[in-house]
Design an enzyme around this catalytic site. Structure first.
Site, PDB file in Angstrom:
ATOM      1  CB  CYS A  14      -0.894  -0.012   1.235  1.00  0.00           C
ATOM      2  SG  CYS A  14      -1.847   1.488   1.491  1.00  0.00           S
ATOM      3  N   PRO A  15       0.586   2.277  -0.793  1.00  0.00           N
ATOM      4  CG  PRO A  15       0.453   4.554  -1.424  1.00  0.00           C
ATOM      5  CD  PRO A  15       1.334   3.553  -0.686  1.00  0.00           C
TER       6      PRO A  15
END
Lengths: 75, 154
Positions: A14-15
Site C-alpha cells: 500500500c498504496p
C-alpha cells in the site's frame, strides 16, 4: 474475459498497487479491461474502494495461491 | 472535485510516510490535494532525503528485533542503524521509498506549500528544496483548507 492490459503489482505494498492501477488506466480507453495481480491482501478492500470512488468497474476479483487477481474496467 | 489538505509537521522517516501516502492516494482517487509543510515537516521537501531518519529513542512503540534499553538507544550511531534497518524492512515489504512517493505526488499534481516563516526561522536555503513548490503562510493554507472535504494534521 477480454483483457486489454495487465499490471503486475506483486510484491508491492500500500498504496503502490492502487497508484499503479490508476496510472495503467490512464492510457486506456473507456470500456477496456485491466487485469491486476497483487500479493498485498490490503488491496482487496482498497481496489473496491478505488472503484467506488473513481467510477471504474471492478468486474471481478479472486484469490489464487496468495495472489489477488482483479479485473478493472475503465469508466 | 473533492479536496484534501494536509499539514505535515514532522521530519522523521516514520512520520514522513502518512502525508505522502495519503496525498498520492487521494490524488489517484481524483482529489485535488495540497500539503502544507511547516516546522520539521520542511525537511521532507529537501532535494536530498537521506537525512530523514527514525529514532528508537523516546519511541517505545517501535518494534525492535531485540529489546533495547534506553541507555543503549542513546549510543552514537543507533539512529543511523535504526534508519538503515527500517529502510531495509520497508524495501523488503514492497513499501515505496519516500522519494518515490514524493515523486508520485508531484506527478499527480499534488501541490506542495512550504511555510515561509519556518524557512526564515531555521534559516533554510530555498536552493536545498525541490523545485515546483510554493512558499506561503497560514493564510495561504486557510484559503485552500477552508474549502476541503478532508483536512489532516500530521
Amino acid at each position: 474475459m477480454n483483457v486489454d492490459k495487465e499490471l503486475d503489482a506483486r510484491g508491492l505494498n500500500c498504496p503502490l498497487p492502487i497508484l499503479k492501477t490508476k496510472k495503467s488506466l490512464a492510457d486506456m480507453t473507456s470500456g477496456q479491461v485491466l487485469k491486476v495481480v497483487s500479493t498485498d491482501c490490503g488491496s482487496v478492500k482498497d481496489m473496491q474502494a478505488f472503484a467506488n470512488q473513481t467510477g471504474n468497474t471492478l468486474v471481478s476479483q479472486s484469490e489464487e495461491n496468495g495472489e489477488y487477481i482483479f479485473f478493472m474496467q475503465k469508466k | 472535485m473533492k479536496k484534501m489538505a494536509i499539514i505535515a509537521t514532522k521530519g522523521t522517516l516514520d512520520m514522513a510516510y502518512p502525508p505522502f501516502i495519503l496525498a498520492s492516494t487521494a490524488a489517484a482517487l481524483g482529489y485535488e490535494v495540497q500539503i502544507f509543510f511547516t516546522f520539521y515537516g520542511l525537511q521532507l521537501l529537501r532535494k536530498d532525503l537521506s537525512d530523514v531518519k527514525i529514532s528508537p529513542l523516546a519511541n517505545p512503540a517501535m518494534p525492535m528485533p531485540v529489546p533495547m534499553p534506553v541507555m543503549v538507544q542513546m549510543l552514537p550511531g543507533m539512529e543511523t542503524m535504526a534508519t538503515m534497518m527500517m529502510k531495509d524492512k520497508l524495501k523488503k515489504k514492497g513499501v515505496a521509498s519516500l522519494e518515490e512517493l514524493r515523486d508520485l505526488c508531484l506527478e499527480a499534481d499534488v501541490k506542495f506549500v512550504a511555510c515561509q516563516m519556518t524557512v526564515d526561522l531555521f534559516e533554510f536555503e530555498k536552493s536545498d528544496f525541490i523545485d515546483n513548490i510554493e512558499y506561503g503562510g497560514a493564510a495561504t493554507f486557510m484559503e485552500f483548507a477552508g474549502d476541503t472535504d478532508i483536512c489532516l494534521f500530521v
